[in-house]
Scaffold this active site. Structure first.
Site, PDB file in Angstrom:
ATOM      1  N   ILE A 132      21.915 -14.585  -9.898  1.00 22.53           N
ATOM      2  CA  ILE A 132      22.298 -15.228 -11.155  1.00 22.53           C
ATOM      3  C   ILE A 132      21.750 -16.651 -11.235  1.00 22.53           C
ATOM      4  O   ILE A 132      21.427 -17.139 -12.332  1.00 22.53           O
ATOM      5  CB  ILE A 132      23.830 -15.213 -11.343  1.00 22.53           C
TER       6      ILE A 132
ATOM      7  N   GLU B 153      31.260 -12.241 -13.396  1.00 20.34           N
ATOM      8  CA  GLU B 153      32.400 -12.230 -12.477  1.00 20.34           C
ATOM      9  C   GLU B 153      31.948 -11.994 -11.045  1.00 20.34           C
ATOM     10  O   GLU B 153      30.839 -11.535 -10.795  1.00 20.34           O
ATOM     11  CB  GLU B 153      33.411 -11.152 -12.886  1.00 20.34           C
TER      12      GLU B 153
ATOM     13  N   GLY C  94      26.590  -7.293 -11.327  1.00 16.56           N
ATOM     14  CA  GLY C  94      27.623  -8.232 -11.751  1.00 16.56           C
ATOM     15  C   GLY C  94      27.062  -9.639 -11.776  1.00 16.56           C
ATOM     16  O   GLY C  94      25.869  -9.843 -12.040  1.00 16.56           O
ATOM     17  N   GLU C  95      27.911 -10.623 -11.538  1.00 17.37           N
ATOM     18  CA  GLU C  95      27.517 -12.042 -11.484  1.00 17.37           C
ATOM     19  C   GLU C  95      27.080 -12.601 -12.837  1.00 17.37           C
ATOM     20  O   GLU C  95      26.605 -13.733 -12.914  1.00 17.37           O
ATOM     21  CB  GLU C  95      26.354 -12.275 -10.504  1.00 17.37           C
ATOM     22  N   GLY C  96      27.161 -11.810 -13.901  1.00 12.96           N
ATOM     23  CA  GLY C  96      26.605 -12.250 -15.172  1.00 12.96           C
ATOM     24  C   GLY C  96      25.114 -12.026 -15.270  1.00 12.96           C
ATOM     25  O   GLY C  96      24.468 -12.536 -16.191  1.00 12.96           O
TER      26      GLY C  96
END
Length: 332
Positions: free
Chosen positions: A97, A155, A297-299
């Site tokens: 990210i 998240e 995930g992680e945006g």
């Protein structure tokens, strides 16, 4: 909870006049009608949720991190300690990210939520009591800065795909068999434990399944509650939102259950390879912008979609009209 419920129901509308103006401009640009596909829809959506002057200069990627007591049921191949370790990695610039936010000229902000205090194991008791849930919602709400042009939500939380699957099952039915996926790499036995944990929790908390906010508190986590709060804040402040994957989508699904148009200011940045995400997007009538088989995930998916939104805006604002270019338009 009553004040939060009222805030979820009392939502401002978008700028319909700006959207109509954007739609009218699309018809005058030097291209066949509809030939830019989703890019045209995105430009109109951006106009509605920020006005005709939306520029996307100030983009925030918000990652909320939390830990989950449900990991005691063996639903993840990684220990809960990885959550804090990954937060440190974000803060040192070493995660995917970080690179995607930099490429997208976005500001990355990480909000760690009581990592030393995991939520409760929701097969035994609600993950959060009302006070803990409202505190996490407020932290997410307050993380959204006024004047931001676009918010990308992400998240981090070991065990949170189980929480997301439980929320989806509680809202839309189908149990663990429909919603549980392999997350960060569960084997077959791990999948059996994950499905069983979800089904056990649904049976234990059956009396709460009619209330979307209680579902979010009972089965979710602090980071999911914060995502709900951030999405609500963005709506109240007229800021468009890009949602990342399955966990983010499940986190905001209770808003849509409370009010059908609650997510009109959001776009699904991508469809995750995590089982259940495509089905959940279908329930919410959200069409993903990207489908790249990602499940990090992680945006990450949200940050990756930012250049697409900028491209849509650049075409909308920069293209010449037929009259300006001296090009013959389609005859009426």
């Amino acid at each position: 909870m009553a004040d939060l419920r009222a805030a979820c129901l009392n939502l401002p509308a978008g700028n319909d006049a700006a959207a109509a103006e954007a739609l009218a401009r699309q018809a005058t640009l030097t291209k066949p009608p509809g030939s830019l596909g989703r890019l045209e829809e995105i430009a109109t959506w951006l106009a509605k949720w920020g006005g005709a002057s939306r520029r996307l200069d100030r983009v925030d990627v918000l990652i909320f991190a939390g830990n989950h007591g449900i990991t005691a049921q063996g639903v993840s191949p990684y220990p809960a300690a990885v959550t804090a370790q990954m937060v440190a990695n974000f803060n040192h610039g070493g995660a995917a990210i970080n690179q995607l936010a930099q490429v997208s000229s976005a500001t990355l902000r990480v909000v760690a939520l009581d990592l030393d205090r995991p939520t409760a194991d929701f097969t035994l008791e609600p993950a959060m009591d009302e006070a803990a849930f409202l505190k996490a919602v407020a932290e997410g709400y307050n993380a959204v800065r006024a004047g931001t042009d676009l918010v990308c939500l992400g998240e981090m939380g070991i065990g949170n795909t189980t929480a997301a699957a439980a929320i989806a099952a509680a809202l839309y039915g189908g149990g663990g068999a429909r919603w549980a996926g392999r997350g960060t790499g569960l084997d077959d036995r791990g999948m059996e434990r994950k499905r069983a944990a979800i089904d056990t929790a649904l049976a234990r908390h059956a009396g709460l399944l009619g209330d979307p906010l209680m579902i979010a508190a009972t089965f979710g986590g602090r980071e999911l509650a914060a995502i709900l709060g951030a999405t609500l804040a963005a709506r109240h402040r007229g800021i468009p939102v890009l949602l990342d994957g399955f966990v983010c989508t499940a986190a905001v699904a209770p808003l849509a259950k409370l009010r059908a148009d609650a997510l009109d200011h959001t776009q699904a940045a991508h469809v995750s390879a995590e089982a259940g995400h495509r089905a959940l997007l279908g329930e919410l009538k959200l069409q993903p912008l990207l489908d790249l088989g990602m499940r990090l995930g992680e945006g990450s998916g949200a940050a990756l979609a930012v250049p697409m939104l900028r491209a849509a805006l650049a075409c909308h604002t920069g293209m010449a009209t037929f009259a300006e270019a001296g090009v013959a338009g389609k005859p009426h």
